[in-house]
Design a protein around this motif. Structure first.
Motif, PDB file in Angstrom:
ATOM      1  N   PHE A 154       6.104 -12.318  -5.911  1.00  0.00           N
ATOM      2  CA  PHE A 154       6.025 -10.889  -5.604  1.00  0.00           C
ATOM      3  C   PHE A 154       5.399 -10.716  -4.236  1.00  0.00           C
ATOM      4  N   THR A 155       6.063  -9.990  -3.364  1.00  0.00           N
ATOM      5  CA  THR A 155       5.526  -9.678  -2.048  1.00  0.00           C
ATOM      6  C   THR A 155       4.956  -8.272  -2.119  1.00  0.00           C
ATOM      7  N   ASN A 156       3.648  -8.195  -2.121  1.00  0.00           N
ATOM      8  CA  ASN A 156       2.973  -6.900  -2.250  1.00  0.00           C
ATOM      9  C   ASN A 156       2.850  -6.255  -0.868  1.00  0.00           C
ATOM     10  N   SER A 157       4.002  -5.914  -0.292  1.00  0.00           N
ATOM     11  CA  SER A 157       4.029  -5.388   1.075  1.00  0.00           C
ATOM     12  C   SER A 157       3.345  -4.026   1.197  1.00  0.00           C
ATOM     13  N   GLN A 158       3.251  -3.297   0.091  1.00  0.00           N
ATOM     14  CA  GLN A 158       2.593  -1.987   0.119  1.00  0.00           C
ATOM     15  C   GLN A 158       1.099  -2.091  -0.204  1.00  0.00           C
ATOM     16  N   ASN A 159       0.612  -3.315  -0.410  1.00  0.00           N
ATOM     17  CA  ASN A 159      -0.789  -3.556  -0.777  1.00  0.00           C
ATOM     18  C   ASN A 159      -1.232  -2.681  -1.953  1.00  0.00           C
ATOM     19  N   ILE A 160      -0.427  -2.690  -2.990  1.00  0.00           N
ATOM     20  CA  ILE A 160      -0.742  -1.926  -4.201  1.00  0.00           C
ATOM     21  C   ILE A 160      -1.922  -2.596  -4.895  1.00  0.00           C
ATOM     22  N   SER A 161      -2.899  -1.819  -5.256  1.00  0.00           N
ATOM     23  CA  SER A 161      -4.082  -2.337  -5.939  1.00  0.00           C
ATOM     24  C   SER A 161      -3.700  -2.842  -7.332  1.00  0.00           C
ATOM     25  N   LEU A 162      -4.363  -3.906  -7.775  1.00  0.00           N
ATOM     26  CA  LEU A 162      -4.132  -4.408  -9.131  1.00  0.00           C
ATOM     27  C   LEU A 162      -4.462  -3.346 -10.172  1.00  0.00           C
ATOM     28  N   ASP A 163      -5.333  -2.405  -9.814  1.00  0.00           N
ATOM     29  CA  ASP A 163      -5.691  -1.317 -10.732  1.00  0.00           C
ATOM     30  C   ASP A 163      -4.499  -0.410 -11.059  1.00  0.00           C
TER      31      ASP A 163
END
Length: 145
Positions: free
Chosen positions: A43-52
């Motif tokens: 998974f590329t978290n390009s949007q920097n989505i929080s794990l929360d």
């Protein structure tokens, strides 16, 4: 080129495309018996989505849950008993580590990543991986004659 040759060429091309697409659908992963294997999610978290904001989980081909991360916290409630205490989540690589791998762990696994929204969960990523379990060769002394 006659009609038969062009039809054969088209068939070969379609076969190669189908082979490539089927290979792209699933990652191959290997682990040694009684060791630790990785089940990738890529998974590329390009949007920097929080794990929360995320629900992340892996399940096997029988739909048994190996691991669940619900809004940044491990949720062992949904984990099948045969996987409890055998997994750890590598947040840097978005991979699940399966410890004490057994021959019966051979199979297909899927990771799912959903984003928690007010209207419910929205699927944002899914990936399959095929795990092969390798045995280790042991050397046994043979009786001398």
């Amino acid at each position: 080129m006659g009609i038969c040759e062009s039809t054969m060429e088209l068939s070969k091309t379609l076969f190669v495309i189908a082979l490539l697409l089927s290979g792209a659908a699933s990652m191959k992963s290997q682990a040694y018996f009684n060791e630790t294997g990785d089940l990738p999610c890529h998974f590329t978290n390009s949007q920097n989505i929080s794990l929360d904001e995320l629900v992340v989980f892996w399940q096997n081909q029988d739909k048994l849950v190996l691991y669940e991360l619900f809004k940044g916290k491990e949720n062992p409630q949904n984990v099948h008993p045969k996987y409890k205490g055998r997994t750890s989540f590598d947040q840097d690589n978005w991979a699940l580590r399966l410890h004490n791998v057994q021959i019966k762990d051979t199979g297909t696994y899927q990771c799912f990543i959903h984003r928690k929204r007010p209207q419910g969960l929205v699927s944002i990523h899914q990936m399959s991986s095929d795990l092969s379990v390798l045995g280790m060769l042991c050397s046994h002394p043979w009786p001398s004659r």
